[in-house]
Design a protein around this motif. Structure first.
Motif, PDB file in Angstrom:
ATOM      1  N   HIS A  41       0.803  -1.269  -0.127  1.00  0.00           N
ATOM      2  CA  HIS A  41      -0.017  -0.054  -0.066  1.00  0.00           C
ATOM      3  C   HIS A  41       0.904   1.164  -0.037  1.00  0.00           C
ATOM      4  CE1 HIS A  41      -3.525  -2.580   0.896  1.00  0.00           C
ATOM      5  NE2 HIS A  41      -4.276  -1.664   0.910  1.00  0.00           N
ATOM      6  N   GLU A  42       1.902   1.317   0.796  1.00  0.00           N
ATOM      7  CA  GLU A  42       2.873   2.426   0.870  1.00  0.00           C
ATOM      8  C   GLU A  42       3.396   2.709  -0.581  1.00  0.00           C
ATOM      9  OE1 GLU A  42       3.752   2.286   5.566  1.00  0.00           O
ATOM     10  OE2 GLU A  42       5.088   1.161   4.243  1.00  0.00           O
ATOM     11  N   CYS A  45       0.850   4.116  -2.686  1.00  0.00           N
ATOM     12  CA  CYS A  45       0.520   5.400  -2.350  1.00  0.00           C
ATOM     13  C   CYS A  45       1.884   6.430  -2.820  1.00  0.00           C
ATOM     14  CB  CYS A  45       0.502   5.459  -0.902  1.00  0.00           C
ATOM     15  SG  CYS A  45      -0.192   7.269  -0.414  1.00  0.00           S
ATOM     16  N   LYS A  60      -8.116  -0.321  -9.817  1.00  0.00           N
ATOM     17  CA  LYS A  60      -7.797  -1.090  -8.478  1.00  0.00           C
ATOM     18  C   LYS A  60      -8.528  -2.615  -8.691  1.00  0.00           C
ATOM     19  CE  LYS A  60      -9.209  -0.827  -3.534  1.00  0.00           C
ATOM     20  NZ  LYS A  60      -9.853  -0.024  -2.776  1.00  0.00           N
ATOM     21  N   GLU A  77      -7.969   6.546   0.239  1.00  0.00           N
ATOM     22  CA  GLU A  77      -8.304   5.041   0.518  1.00  0.00           C
ATOM     23  C   GLU A  77      -7.152   4.308   0.844  1.00  0.00           C
ATOM     24  OE1 GLU A  77     -10.637   2.839  -2.331  1.00  0.00           O
ATOM     25  OE2 GLU A  77     -11.958   4.559  -2.757  1.00  0.00           O
ATOM     26  N   LEU A  78      -5.946   4.532   0.251  1.00  0.00           N
ATOM     27  CA  LEU A  78      -4.727   3.890   0.420  1.00  0.00           C
ATOM     28  C   LEU A  78      -4.200   4.262   1.775  1.00  0.00           C
ATOM     29  CD1 LEU A  78      -2.841   3.902  -3.021  1.00  0.00           C
ATOM     30  CD2 LEU A  78      -3.655   1.941  -1.579  1.00  0.00           C
ATOM     31  N   LYS A  79      -4.201   5.659   2.082  1.00  0.00           N
ATOM     32  CA  LYS A  79      -3.840   6.394   3.424  1.00  0.00           C
ATOM     33  C   LYS A  79      -4.678   5.612   4.584  1.00  0.00           C
ATOM     34  CE  LYS A  79      -1.688  10.405   1.628  1.00  0.00           C
ATOM     35  NZ  LYS A  79      -1.361  11.865   1.919  1.00  0.00           N
ATOM     36  N   ASN A  81      -6.246   2.824   4.535  1.00  0.00           N
ATOM     37  CA  ASN A  81      -5.838   1.332   4.657  1.00  0.00           C
ATOM     38  C   ASN A  81      -4.723   1.238   5.494  1.00  0.00           C
ATOM     39  OD1 ASN A  81      -8.101   0.489   3.528  1.00  0.00           O
ATOM     40  ND2 ASN A  81      -7.132   0.298   1.551  1.00  0.00           N
TER      41      ASN A  81
END
Length: 139
Positions: A41-42, A45, A60, A77-79, A81
């Protein structure tokens, strides 16, 4: 060697210890899994933050289907998550510490009970350990 008989209480404690150990291993596997998910995820992002246009199309993968979103929609959304993964990691680490504390207590209790049942054997072990730590010199 004489076979050691265990009391019902010791057997129950050993079974409880095994249950805690299994849960500990499960938590460790989950921590590794979600740690990898957090890194992914990071990475995504960070890559998307390098793009200036918030209206840029992104895709996605959700349950085997590609969903079209914009960079402006997906980054929050990523942040979120990532934050949720951090919270979950904290809770799993807390549970791990609780399990380790309980396991240490069981180890200690079982050790004390075994020493009480067989004090002569424990003294013999302590004497040999003391002679080893003294460099094998016995006075």
């Amino acid at each position: 060697m004489e076979k050691q008989e265990f009391t019902e209480e010791q057997k129950e404690m050993a079974m409880e210890y095994q249950k805690y150990d299994l849960e500990r291993k499960t938590i460790m596997n989950k921590l590794v899994e979600i740690g990898e998910e957090k890194r992914e995820h990071e990475l995504v992002c960070d890559t998307l933050l390098g793009i200036q246009d918030d209206d840029r199309k992104t895709w996605k993968l959700v349950n085997g289907h590609l969903i079209e979103k914009t960079k402006g929609e997906i980054v929050p959304e990523l942040k979120s998550n990532i934050e949720n993964i951090i919270l979950l990691t904290g809770k799993l680490n807390e549970r791990m510490q609780t399990l380790l504390t309980r396991m240490r207590k069981i180890e200690s209790d079982l050790g004390q009970q075994i020493k009480i049942q067989h004090p002569a054997k424990e003294e013999t072990k302590d004497d040999s350990a003391a002679s080893k730590s003294a460099g094998g010199i016995v006075s």
